[in-house]
Design a protein around this motif. Structure first.
Motif, mmCIF file in Angstrom:
data_model
loop_
_atom_site.group_PDB
_atom_site.id
_atom_site.type_symbol
_atom_site.label_atom_id
_atom_site.label_comp_id
_atom_site.label_asym_id
_atom_site.label_seq_id
_atom_site.Cartn_x
_atom_site.Cartn_y
_atom_site.Cartn_z
ATOM 1 N N LEU A 249 0.872 -1.171 0.000
ATOM 2 C CA LEU A 249 0.000 0.000 0.000
ATOM 3 C C LEU A 249 0.909 1.221 0.000
ATOM 4 N N ARG A 250 1.006 1.893 -1.123
ATOM 5 C CA ARG A 250 1.950 2.994 -1.268
ATOM 6 C C ARG A 250 1.217 4.281 -1.594
ATOM 7 N N LEU A 251 1.700 5.369 -0.993
ATOM 8 C CA LEU A 251 1.089 6.675 -1.169
ATOM 9 C C LEU A 251 2.017 7.565 -1.972
ATOM 10 N N SER A 252 1.447 8.380 -2.837
ATOM 11 C CA SER A 252 2.228 9.291 -3.650
ATOM 12 C C SER A 252 1.507 10.634 -3.724
ATOM 13 N N PRO A 253 2.159 11.750 -3.397
ATOM 14 C CA PRO A 253 3.545 11.821 -2.931
ATOM 15 C C PRO A 253 3.675 11.330 -1.499
ATOM 16 N N THR A 254 4.888 11.098 -1.046
ATOM 17 C CA THR A 254 5.130 10.632 0.310
ATOM 18 C C THR A 254 4.615 11.652 1.299
ATOM 19 N N GLN A 255 3.831 11.160 2.266
ATOM 20 C CA GLN A 255 3.194 12.060 3.219
ATOM 21 C C GLN A 255 4.210 12.639 4.189
ATOM 22 N N THR A 256 4.033 13.934 4.495
ATOM 23 C CA THR A 256 4.886 14.558 5.505
ATOM 24 C C THR A 256 4.483 14.040 6.881
ATOM 25 N N GLY A 257 5.485 13.696 7.668
ATOM 26 C CA GLY A 257 5.192 13.126 8.978
ATOM 27 C C GLY A 257 4.903 11.635 8.860
ATOM 28 N N LEU A 258 4.524 11.045 9.967
ATOM 29 C CA LEU A 258 4.272 9.610 10.034
ATOM 30 C C LEU A 258 2.869 9.300 9.542
ATOM 31 N N SER A 259 2.755 8.450 8.540
ATOM 32 C CA SER A 259 1.447 8.022 8.034
ATOM 33 C C SER A 259 1.272 6.539 8.335
ATOM 34 N N GLN A 260 0.155 6.197 8.945
ATOM 35 C CA GLN A 260 -0.130 4.817 9.320
ATOM 36 C C GLN A 260 -1.041 4.197 8.271
ATOM 37 N N ARG A 261 -0.725 2.959 7.897
ATOM 38 C CA ARG A 261 -1.530 2.221 6.931
ATOM 39 C C ARG A 261 -1.929 0.894 7.569
ATOM 40 N N TRP A 262 -3.229 0.677 7.687
ATOM 41 C CA TRP A 262 -3.734 -0.515 8.356
ATOM 42 C C TRP A 262 -4.549 -1.352 7.363
ATOM 43 N N VAL A 263 -4.379 -2.662 7.451
ATOM 44 C CA VAL A 263 -5.100 -3.585 6.574
ATOM 45 C C VAL A 263 -5.782 -4.626 7.446
ATOM 46 N N ARG A 264 -7.030 -4.939 7.116
ATOM 47 C CA ARG A 264 -7.780 -5.948 7.864
ATOM 48 C C ARG A 264 -8.428 -6.915 6.876
ATOM 49 N N TYR A 265 -8.342 -8.202 7.186
ATOM 50 C CA TYR A 265 -9.008 -9.251 6.416
ATOM 51 C C TYR A 265 -10.101 -9.864 7.278
ATOM 52 N N VAL A 266 -11.318 -9.884 6.784
ATOM 53 C CA VAL A 266 -12.447 -10.423 7.537
ATOM 54 C C VAL A 266 -13.336 -11.222 6.591
ATOM 55 N N THR A 267 -13.751 -12.409 7.046
ATOM 56 C CA THR A 267 -14.735 -13.202 6.318
ATOM 57 C C THR A 267 -15.964 -13.378 7.189
ATOM 58 N N HIS A 268 -17.122 -13.025 6.659
ATOM 59 C CA HIS A 268 -18.393 -13.180 7.366
ATOM 60 C C HIS A 268 -19.210 -14.288 6.705
ATOM 61 N N SER A 269 -20.020 -14.919 7.498
ATOM 62 C CA SER A 269 -20.954 -15.905 6.937
ATOM 63 C C SER A 269 -22.195 -15.180 6.466
ATOM 64 N N ASP A 270 -22.464 -15.277 5.182
ATOM 65 C CA ASP A 270 -23.691 -14.705 4.641
ATOM 66 C C ASP A 270 -24.829 -15.701 4.774
ATOM 67 N N SER A 271 -24.551 -16.933 4.401
ATOM 68 C CA SER A 271 -25.516 -18.029 4.558
ATOM 69 C C SER A 271 -24.717 -19.327 4.606
ATOM 70 N N TYR A 272 -24.691 -19.967 5.757
ATOM 71 C CA TYR A 272 -23.932 -21.211 5.937
ATOM 72 C C TYR A 272 -24.907 -22.266 6.452
ATOM 73 N N THR A 273 -25.317 -23.142 5.548
ATOM 74 C CA THR A 273 -26.370 -24.106 5.851
ATOM 75 C C THR A 273 -25.822 -25.527 5.747
ATOM 76 N N ILE A 274 -26.158 -26.334 6.751
ATOM 77 C CA ILE A 274 -25.749 -27.731 6.783
ATOM 78 C C ILE A 274 -27.008 -28.590 6.926
ATOM 79 N N ARG A 275 -27.238 -29.466 5.978
ATOM 80 C CA ARG A 275 -28.411 -30.343 6.034
ATOM 81 C C ARG A 275 -28.136 -31.553 6.926
ATOM 82 N N ILE A 276 -29.167 -31.943 7.655
ATOM 83 C CA ILE A 276 -29.046 -33.080 8.560
ATOM 84 C C ILE A 276 -29.595 -34.339 7.874
#
Length: 433
Positions: A406-433
């Motif tokens: 994740l790169r920024l242009s132009p380079t930011q003055t001062g400290l720039s924080q870059r955060w990344v999050r990966y999340v998987t949600h269940s939209d519909s998870y069905t198991i037949r019996i």
């Protein structure tokens, strides 16, 4: 032309009301009657109501003319997104606390019924009201950690509420950008454990707090392929069936280097959406081994053994298992394999609910439920199932899509924080019996 704009609570209480063309009368009560019809567009005596639901709230516009409904729907969605950006979160509480800010937004966005702008970059020059946050942001609040850094930020951690602050916050550190890779998983597993259907809907969403940024480059997996025709050889490529991009994304380096270039505005926006159908690159995160029997004293014995097939260092959060039970069930006793689990019978929904707050990868949990059913018959056992699950998988993507850099242009003055999050949600998870 828009006549009136409402923001209503889930119960129909009006939180925000703006009369754009000075009509008479409050029409919220009339719209509340239309909600029971569950119709996106409703008309009454030449007055048209259009609404969307975001954040548990109804965002409504009325008009006496005949504009394009999609234009109004897009405006209402954009209004909800701007409210979230400027207030920090989207809820009834945040709307009540920031009503003055929302009225100021509406005054700048709509003039005498005509939409003027929905651009964050333009609006930030006119909005003067400071947002009221429901919970003060604190960098020392690590009670609910959900974000982790990309590239050189791997050792640093930000609280999950960091990305929920208003974009016009008076907090000193504004040189931050948050990138979420969010996937929603839809799965159907047969009674013999065979995967019958699997769909993945994903998106890359950014929230930018940078005051100025001419360009941001997001590097995805180099082996990312779109469609089956791009697969070559037997390499373990990351594949999606199709993808869509935000109109501001430049794709001149995407085909060759899988790099997205975008000039982000302050606030939240979705830069890419993708889809993978009828295929799951990894094993399903959960496997269920059920057993249903009839007891000799009008009881149904439901034994569930649940296995988490995630890697050992991974953890599933907020796992919820819902099992339909025969109608007329009166009470239930349970035997759970660990003390942090909970279970309850919901007679109104004709189901039992089993909740697991944390489920480590590679672990296996079990539960025995004894449900009392007066007048139980063999046919009643057919009413048990199918099982539905909901859960959240932090730091996981089922497609394998990753952010290389994740790169920024132009380079930011001062400290720039870059955060990344990966999340998987269940939209519909069905198991037949």
């Amino acid at each position: 032309m828009i006549s009136q704009i409402f923001i209503l609570s889930s119960k129909g209480d009006h939180l925000i009301y703006k009369d754009c063309i000075l009509t008479t009368g409050l029409l919220v009560a009339l719209f509340c009657l239309c909600l029971y019809l569950l119709i996106l567009l409703q008309s009454h005596k030449g007055l048209h109501f259009i609404h969307v639901r975001q954040g548990g709230l109804y965002w409504v516009a009325s008009t006496k003319t005949n504009p394009s409904p999609f234009t109004i729907i897009e405006f209402l969605n954009r209004l909800a997104a701007l409210t979230k950006d400027y207030c920090g979160s989207l809820s009834e509480k945040s709307v009540r606390m920031n009503f003055a800010l929302i009225y100021e937004l509406l005054d700048e966005m709509v003039d005498f019924g005509y939409i003027q702008t929905t651009s964050t970059d333009i609006l930030k020059n006119f909005i003067q009201t400071e947002a009221v946050s429901s919970k003060p942001f604190s960098l020392f609040d690590l009670s609910n950690v959900g974000l982790f850094g990309a590239e050189t930020q791997q050792s640093k951690v930000a609280p999950s509420v960091a990305a929920s602050r208003p974009i016009m916050s008076s907090r000193g550190e504004q040189n931050e950008i948050f990138v979420d890779v969010i996937e929603r998983l839809s799965v159907v597993i047969g009674s013999k454990g065979v995967l019958m259907k699997a769909d993945i809907q994903g998106e890359i969403r950014i929230k930018c707090f940078l005051p100025t940024c001419s360009e941001m480059r997001i590097g995805l997996n180099e082996e990312l392929s779109i469609g089956k025709s791009q697969l070559k050889g037997y390499s373990s490529a990351v594949r999606v069936d199709e993808c869509r991009f935000h109109q501001a994304v430049k794709l001149d380096e995407f085909d060759t280097f899988r790099i997205l270039k975008v000039c982000p505005s302050q606030g939240e926006q979705t830069v890419m959406q993708y889809q993978l159908c009828d295929e799951l690159p990894c094993a399903p995160p959960f496997q269920l081994f059920p057993s249903v029997e009839k007891d000799y004293v009008n009881r149904v014995l439901i034994f569930l053994k649940l296995r988490c097939d995630l890697p050992p260092k991974s953890t599933a959060l907020n796992v919820s298992i819902t099992v339909p039970v025969p109608k007329g069930s009166t009470s239930m006793s349970q035997e759970l394999s660990s003390p942090d689990q909970t279970a309850e019978l919901q007679p109104k929904n004709k189901a039992l609910l089993w909740e697991i707050p944390r489920f480590p990868g590679g672990a296996q949990l079990s539960a025995l439920f004894k449900v009392d059913v007066p007048g139980l018959s063999s046919a009643s056992l057919l009413e048990v199932g199918p099982v539905s699950m909901s859960f959240e998988l932090p730091k996981q993507t089922c497609t394998g899509l990753q952010i290389r850099f994740l790169r920024l242009s132009p380079t930011q003055t001062g400290l720039s924080q870059r955060w990344v999050r990966y999340v998987t949600h269940s939209d519909s998870y069905t198991i037949r019996i």
